[in-house]
Design a protein around this motif. Structure first.
Motif, PDB file in Angstrom:
ATOM      1  N   HIS A  78      29.747  39.688  43.769  1.00 60.75           N
ATOM      2  CA  HIS A  78      30.706  39.420  42.692  1.00 60.75           C
ATOM      3  C   HIS A  78      31.691  40.581  42.544  1.00 60.75           C
ATOM      4  CE1 HIS A  78      32.302  37.895  38.950  1.00 60.75           C
ATOM      5  NE2 HIS A  78      32.016  39.044  38.358  1.00 60.75           N
ATOM      6  N   LEU A  79      31.153  41.777  42.547  1.00 61.71           N
ATOM      7  CA  LEU A  79      32.014  42.955  42.417  1.00 61.71           C
ATOM      8  C   LEU A  79      32.960  43.090  43.607  1.00 61.71           C
ATOM      9  CD1 LEU A  79      29.951  45.757  40.755  1.00 61.71           C
ATOM     10  CD2 LEU A  79      32.445  45.699  40.804  1.00 61.71           C
ATOM     11  N   LEU A  80      32.412  42.831  44.766  1.00 61.40           N
ATOM     12  CA  LEU A  80      33.239  42.917  45.970  1.00 61.40           C
ATOM     13  C   LEU A  80      34.346  41.868  45.932  1.00 61.40           C
ATOM     14  CD1 LEU A  80      30.404  43.469  48.582  1.00 61.40           C
ATOM     15  CD2 LEU A  80      32.309  45.034  48.198  1.00 61.40           C
ATOM     16  N   GLU A  81      33.984  40.682  45.474  1.00 62.73           N
ATOM     17  CA  GLU A  81      34.978  39.616  45.370  1.00 62.73           C
ATOM     18  C   GLU A  81      36.100  40.013  44.414  1.00 62.73           C
ATOM     19  OE1 GLU A  81      35.557  36.903  46.908  1.00 62.73           O
ATOM     20  OE2 GLU A  81      33.718  36.407  47.981  1.00 62.73           O
ATOM     21  N   ASN A 115      34.958  40.985  57.023  1.00 62.08           N
ATOM     22  CA  ASN A 115      34.506  39.595  57.128  1.00 62.08           C
ATOM     23  C   ASN A 115      35.159  38.716  56.083  1.00 62.08           C
ATOM     24  OD1 ASN A 115      32.706  39.896  59.337  1.00 62.08           O
ATOM     25  ND2 ASN A 115      31.210  40.839  57.988  1.00 62.08           N
ATOM     26  N   ARG A 116      35.374  39.279  54.925  1.00 67.94           N
ATOM     27  CA  ARG A 116      35.996  38.504  53.853  1.00 67.94           C
ATOM     28  C   ARG A 116      37.433  38.138  54.219  1.00 67.94           C
ATOM     29  NH1 ARG A 116      37.570  35.514  51.095  1.00 67.94           N
ATOM     30  NH2 ARG A 116      37.407  35.104  48.853  1.00 67.94           N
ATOM     31  N   ARG A 117      38.128  39.091  54.809  1.00 67.78           N
ATOM     32  CA  ARG A 117      39.499  38.808  55.253  1.00 67.78           C
ATOM     33  C   ARG A 117      39.495  37.711  56.314  1.00 67.78           C
ATOM     34  NH1 ARG A 117      40.458  44.457  54.635  1.00 67.78           N
ATOM     35  NH2 ARG A 117      39.814  44.845  56.773  1.00 67.78           N
ATOM     36  N   ALA A 118      38.521  37.764  57.200  1.00 68.47           N
ATOM     37  CA  ALA A 118      38.413  36.738  58.245  1.00 68.47           C
ATOM     38  C   ALA A 118      38.167  35.368  57.618  1.00 68.47           C
ATOM     39  CB  ALA A 118      37.287  37.089  59.210  1.00 68.47           C
ATOM     40  N   ARG A 119      37.294  35.334  56.605  1.00 65.01           N
ATOM     41  CA  ARG A 119      37.021  34.054  55.946  1.00 65.01           C
ATOM     42  C   ARG A 119      38.270  33.539  55.246  1.00 65.01           C
ATOM     43  NH1 ARG A 119      31.923  36.430  54.688  1.00 65.01           N
ATOM     44  NH2 ARG A 119      32.568  37.040  52.606  1.00 65.01           N
ATOM     45  N   TRP A 120      38.955  34.468  54.592  1.00 65.20           N
ATOM     46  CA  TRP A 120      40.188  34.084  53.887  1.00 65.20           C
ATOM     47  C   TRP A 120      41.195  33.500  54.869  1.00 65.20           C
ATOM     48  CZ3 TRP A 120      45.343  35.304  54.147  1.00 65.20           C
ATOM     49  CH2 TRP A 120      46.117  34.883  53.057  1.00 65.20           C
ATOM     50  N   LYS A 121      41.298  34.140  55.998  1.00 65.71           N
ATOM     51  CA  LYS A 121      42.258  33.692  57.003  1.00 65.71           C
ATOM     52  C   LYS A 121      41.915  32.279  57.492  1.00 65.71           C
ATOM     53  CE  LYS A 121      44.520  35.197  61.218  1.00 65.71           C
ATOM     54  NZ  LYS A 121      44.465  36.113  62.370  1.00 65.71           N
ATOM     55  N   GLU A 126      43.153  26.507  57.267  1.00 58.06           N
ATOM     56  CA  GLU A 126      42.795  25.132  56.891  1.00 58.06           C
ATOM     57  C   GLU A 126      43.808  24.561  55.908  1.00 58.06           C
ATOM     58  OE1 GLU A 126      37.986  25.745  57.417  1.00 58.06           O
ATOM     59  OE2 GLU A 126      38.780  25.160  55.464  1.00 58.06           O
ATOM     60  N   ARG A 127      44.168  25.390  54.947  1.00 55.16           N
ATOM     61  CA  ARG A 127      45.162  24.935  53.960  1.00 55.16           C
ATOM     62  C   ARG A 127      46.482  24.620  54.644  1.00 55.16           C
ATOM     63  NH1 ARG A 127      42.454  28.638  50.366  1.00 55.16           N
ATOM     64  NH2 ARG A 127      43.624  30.382  51.168  1.00 55.16           N
ATOM     65  N   ASP A 128      46.900  25.526  55.515  1.00 56.47           N
ATOM     66  CA  ASP A 128      48.163  25.319  56.235  1.00 56.47           C
ATOM     67  C   ASP A 128      48.101  24.037  57.065  1.00 56.47           C
ATOM     68  OD1 ASP A 128      49.097  27.598  55.135  1.00 56.47           O
ATOM     69  OD2 ASP A 128      48.926  28.829  56.935  1.00 56.47           O
TER      70      ASP A 128
END
Length: 273
Positions: A78-81, A115-121, A126-128
């Motif tokens: 949660h904090l990392l997010e 890893n979070r950046r990779a997931r975001w990407k 997917e959105r794009d």
DNA sequence: TTGTGTTTTATTGCCTCC
DNA sequence: GGAGGCAATAAAACACAA
């Protein structure tokens, strides 16, 4: 003491080789551990060290197989997010600070962000994709409509052409040569008749002998099936080179918008988020 | 319980920047 | 040349259906 919160991020047994968990007693790794004990109660999950002392608890230690990964606690995540929301890149100071706060190795924090950046990407892709697909579907449907309309207009042209031909053949055309040459006066009279038909055809005037009142009116005699700019005064006829930064209001959009309005559809032209 | 698919944590290797 | 980023990948942890 609750050992069931289910998330352990540090495995002392993994401190070997080139693994980056910890090389020493794991100072910062244990900092703040106690604050993470209030995680969700999930008995399915395995226990984790509740204090640095547990690290040295041989009984527990023996249960652990070497090189086991440990998930971060919900609170840590949660904090990392939250931190990621603020800024998805990690400056060294922030990394150290977060690591201290969470009781993690700075390297772990860095890896998490990576890893979070990779997931975001991935999500962004997917959105794009969804946006592009919606746009494609819309274009495809519009294209199909245009093709249909094109076919319809073509058949109208064919039918009208046939009518014109019929008219012309019923009009007696004077042969230029042959035995039955008509006298000049008569020939002039016949020629006027033919010319009158041609004129009416070329001007497309109302009351044409060719176009019936109740038939579809072919208004434009030009090559294109599409209207000229004068048909939509004040609207720019867009070229394909347009960058799409405007509202995209060319003829196609005009026609399609009308068409879709009739169908109660909303056009989603280039709706970029 | 087990097989399988997904998610998460971590490593490796390469690239870019200072 | 070291630091940091990213892509690809491994592997543990987890979820879930059968």
């Amino acid at each position: 003491m609750d050992h069931q919160s289910g998330h352990l991020f540090f495995d002392p047994s993994a401190c070997h080789g080139n693994m980056l968990f910890l090389g020493s007693g794991g100072d910062s790794v244990f900092r703040g551990q106690r604050t993470m004990l209030s995680m969700e109660d999930n008995s399915k999950r395995r226990p984790f060290f509740s204090s640095p002392g547990d690290f040295y608890d041989e009984e527990y230690y023996d249960e652990q197989s070497p090189e086991k990964k440990r998930r971060l606690s919900a609170e840590q995540v949660h904090l990392l997010e939250k931190s990621f929301e603020t800024e998805n890149k990690l400056e060294p100071e922030r990394k150290t600070e977060l690591a201290k706060k969470l009781g993690l190795q700075p390297r772990q924090v860095a890896v998490w962000f990576q890893n979070r950046r990779a997931r975001w990407k991935t999500k962004q892709l997917e959105r794009d994709y969804d946006v592009l697909k919606a746009s494609y579907d819309s274009l495809r449907s519009n294209y199909d409509s245009v093709v249909k309309e094109n076919e319809k207009l073509k058949s109208e042209v064919v039918s009208l052409t046939e009518k014109v031909d019929t008219k012309e053949t019923t009009t007696e055309v004077v042969p230029i040569s042959g035995e039955n040459l008509v006298p000049p006066a008569e020939a002039a009279s016949q020629s006027v008749n033919v010319k009158a038909v041609e004129d009416r055809l070329s001007t497309g005037s109302v009351g044409s002998a060719v176009v019936d009142d109740d038939s579809p009116q072919l208004v434009d005699s030009g090559d294109s099936y599409f209207p000229t700019e004068s048909d939509y005064p004040g609207e720019a006829m867009q070229s394909e080179e347009d960058d799409g930064s405007d509202s995209g209001q060319g003829y196609y959009t005009h026609v399609f918008a009308e068409q879709h309005e009739e169908e109660g559809e909303a056009l989603g032209w280039w709706v970029w988020s």
